[in-house]
Scaffold this motif. Structure first.
Motif, mmCIF file in Angstrom:
data_model
loop_
_atom_site.group_PDB
_atom_site.id
_atom_site.type_symbol
_atom_site.label_atom_id
_atom_site.label_comp_id
_atom_site.label_asym_id
_atom_site.label_seq_id
_atom_site.Cartn_x
_atom_site.Cartn_y
_atom_site.Cartn_z
ATOM 1 N N GLY A 108 0.818 -1.210 0.000
ATOM 2 C CA GLY A 108 0.000 0.000 0.000
ATOM 3 C C GLY A 108 0.849 1.256 0.000
ATOM 4 N N ASP A 109 0.237 2.371 0.349
ATOM 5 C CA ASP A 109 0.929 3.660 0.419
ATOM 6 C C ASP A 109 1.600 3.764 1.787
ATOM 7 O OD1 ASP A 109 1.833 6.275 0.466
ATOM 8 O OD2 ASP A 109 -0.038 7.135 -0.303
ATOM 9 N N VAL A 110 2.773 3.178 1.889
ATOM 10 C CA VAL A 110 3.453 3.025 3.174
ATOM 11 C C VAL A 110 3.755 4.374 3.817
ATOM 12 C CG1 VAL A 110 5.502 2.099 4.327
ATOM 13 C CG2 VAL A 110 4.397 0.788 2.508
ATOM 14 N N ARG A 111 4.157 5.338 3.035
ATOM 15 C CA ARG A 111 4.513 6.639 3.620
ATOM 16 C C ARG A 111 3.281 7.322 4.226
ATOM 17 N NH1 ARG A 111 8.676 9.778 -0.082
ATOM 18 N NH2 ARG A 111 9.434 10.511 1.929
ATOM 19 N N ALA A 112 2.141 7.210 3.576
ATOM 20 C CA ALA A 112 0.899 7.753 4.143
ATOM 21 C C ALA A 112 0.510 6.963 5.390
ATOM 22 C CB ALA A 112 -0.225 7.706 3.115
ATOM 23 N N THR A 113 0.715 5.654 5.344
ATOM 24 C CA THR A 113 0.451 4.817 6.517
ATOM 25 C C THR A 113 1.320 5.256 7.678
ATOM 26 O OG1 THR A 113 -0.230 2.911 5.173
ATOM 27 C CG2 THR A 113 0.513 2.453 7.421
ATOM 28 N N PHE A 114 2.604 5.542 7.427
ATOM 29 C CA PHE A 114 3.497 5.997 8.496
ATOM 30 C C PHE A 114 2.961 7.269 9.149
ATOM 31 C CE2 PHE A 114 7.881 4.119 7.074
ATOM 32 C CZ PHE A 114 7.390 2.838 7.238
ATOM 33 N N GLN A 115 2.542 8.228 8.325
ATOM 34 C CA GLN A 115 2.041 9.493 8.877
ATOM 35 C C GLN A 115 0.862 9.252 9.808
ATOM 36 O OE1 GLN A 115 1.542 11.668 5.077
ATOM 37 N NE2 GLN A 115 3.018 13.152 5.889
ATOM 38 N N LYS A 116 -0.074 8.421 9.356
ATOM 39 C CA LYS A 116 -1.252 8.128 10.172
ATOM 40 C C LYS A 116 -0.881 7.293 11.394
ATOM 41 C CE LYS A 116 -4.152 8.235 6.076
ATOM 42 N NZ LYS A 116 -4.722 7.370 5.036
ATOM 43 N N ALA A 117 0.012 6.331 11.207
ATOM 44 C CA ALA A 117 0.414 5.453 12.313
ATOM 45 C C ALA A 117 1.126 6.245 13.408
ATOM 46 C CB ALA A 117 1.308 4.329 11.806
ATOM 47 N N GLY A 129 21.961 -0.626 -0.653
ATOM 48 C CA GLY A 129 20.552 -0.807 -0.972
ATOM 49 C C GLY A 129 19.603 0.021 -0.122
ATOM 50 N N ILE A 130 20.138 0.857 0.781
ATOM 51 C CA ILE A 130 19.295 1.708 1.615
ATOM 52 C C ILE A 130 19.364 3.129 1.048
ATOM 53 C CG2 ILE A 130 18.908 2.656 3.908
ATOM 54 C CD1 ILE A 130 20.098 0.084 5.033
ATOM 55 N N LEU A 131 18.230 3.628 0.603
ATOM 56 C CA LEU A 131 18.176 4.940 -0.040
ATOM 57 C C LEU A 131 17.229 5.867 0.711
ATOM 58 C CD1 LEU A 131 17.782 3.653 -3.705
ATOM 59 C CD2 LEU A 131 19.889 4.433 -2.605
ATOM 60 N N ARG A 132 17.730 7.051 1.072
ATOM 61 C CA ARG A 132 16.892 8.045 1.735
ATOM 62 C C ARG A 132 15.908 8.602 0.712
ATOM 63 N NH1 ARG A 132 19.278 13.014 5.301
ATOM 64 N NH2 ARG A 132 17.289 13.821 6.004
ATOM 65 N N LEU A 133 14.652 8.634 1.074
ATOM 66 C CA LEU A 133 13.616 9.131 0.166
ATOM 67 C C LEU A 133 13.434 10.631 0.366
ATOM 68 C CD1 LEU A 133 11.033 6.246 0.596
ATOM 69 C CD2 LEU A 133 12.618 6.613 -1.310
ATOM 70 N N PRO A 134 13.050 11.337 -0.693
ATOM 71 C CA PRO A 134 12.813 12.784 -0.553
ATOM 72 C C PRO A 134 11.654 13.045 0.396
ATOM 73 C CG PRO A 134 12.200 12.036 -2.758
ATOM 74 C CD PRO A 134 12.793 10.864 -2.053
ATOM 75 N N GLU A 135 11.693 14.221 1.029
ATOM 76 C CA GLU A 135 10.617 14.633 1.917
ATOM 77 C C GLU A 135 9.309 14.693 1.138
ATOM 78 O OE1 GLU A 135 10.810 15.391 5.289
ATOM 79 O OE2 GLU A 135 12.865 14.666 5.169
ATOM 80 N N LEU A 136 8.216 14.338 1.805
ATOM 81 C CA LEU A 136 6.889 14.498 1.195
ATOM 82 C C LEU A 136 6.496 15.964 1.278
ATOM 83 C CD1 LEU A 136 5.042 11.440 2.721
ATOM 84 C CD2 LEU A 136 5.811 11.711 0.369
ATOM 85 N N SER A 137 5.832 16.455 0.245
ATOM 86 C CA SER A 137 5.427 17.862 0.287
ATOM 87 C C SER A 137 4.047 18.028 0.828
ATOM 88 C CB SER A 137 5.520 18.481 -1.098
ATOM 89 O OG SER A 137 4.950 17.644 -2.063
#
Length: 163
Positions: free
Chosen positions: A13-22, A155-163
């Motif tokens: 799923g949309d893991v980053r959105a899940t993180f915000q809600k979690a 193999g670990i890559l930092r993802l850009p900040e969500l806007s």
């Protein structure tokens, strides 16, 4: 209030959105205060490698809950986001994984809870985000940064900040 480190992971799923809600759920359900949140990192699957990459992050919170109540709450939050621990395969795909890494300087080994997390220092996908927020934190006699220095971060890559 206890100073607590929690690792978040998921690849469904949309893991980053899940993180915000979690994270909002964690703070609300534990009456916790968010002290720090790492960036999100794309990581290669661990254990069962035949699946989508994971996204991992870590948070530091303060809470008055005891370790067992906190673990119960984390499992309840995982369930809210679709995780069924009873039916999943070990190291398999999941919507949300919440691991209690450290709770103050508490050391315990019980069937349902071991602190600090027994495999945290084997997993760069936990240590990279932890090192971003608490590099000097001593867990089980070693700093997060020194533990990370012994592992490959390939193999670990930092993802850009969500806007």
């Amino acid at each position: 209030m206890a100073d607590v480190l929690i690792a978040l992971g998921g690849n469904v799923g949309d893991v980053r959105a899940t993180f915000q809600k979690a994270i909002a759920n964690i703070c609300g359900m534990t009456q916790g205060v968010l002290k720090a949140r790492s960036s999100d990192y794309s990581t290669l699957p661990w254990g069962d490698e035949q699946q989508a990459p994971f996204i991992n992050a870590c948070i530091e919170i303060e809470t008055a809950l005891d370790p067992h109540a906190l673990l119960f709450t984390l499992h309840k939050i995982e369930s809210r986001f679709g995780r069924d621990r009873a039916r999943e395969r070990r190291w398999g795909p999941r919507t949300l994984d919440l691991d209690l890494i450290a709770y103050d300087d508490v050391a315990m080994q019980e069937p349902e809870l071991t602190l600090p997390h027994p495999r945290a220092f084997e997993r760069a996908f936990v240590l990279v985000p932890l090192a971003e927020i608490v590099p000097d934190r001593i867990i089980a006699g070693q700093s997060v940064a020194s533990a990370l220095a012994r592992l490959s971060t390939e193999g670990i890559l930092r993802l850009p900040e969500l806007s």
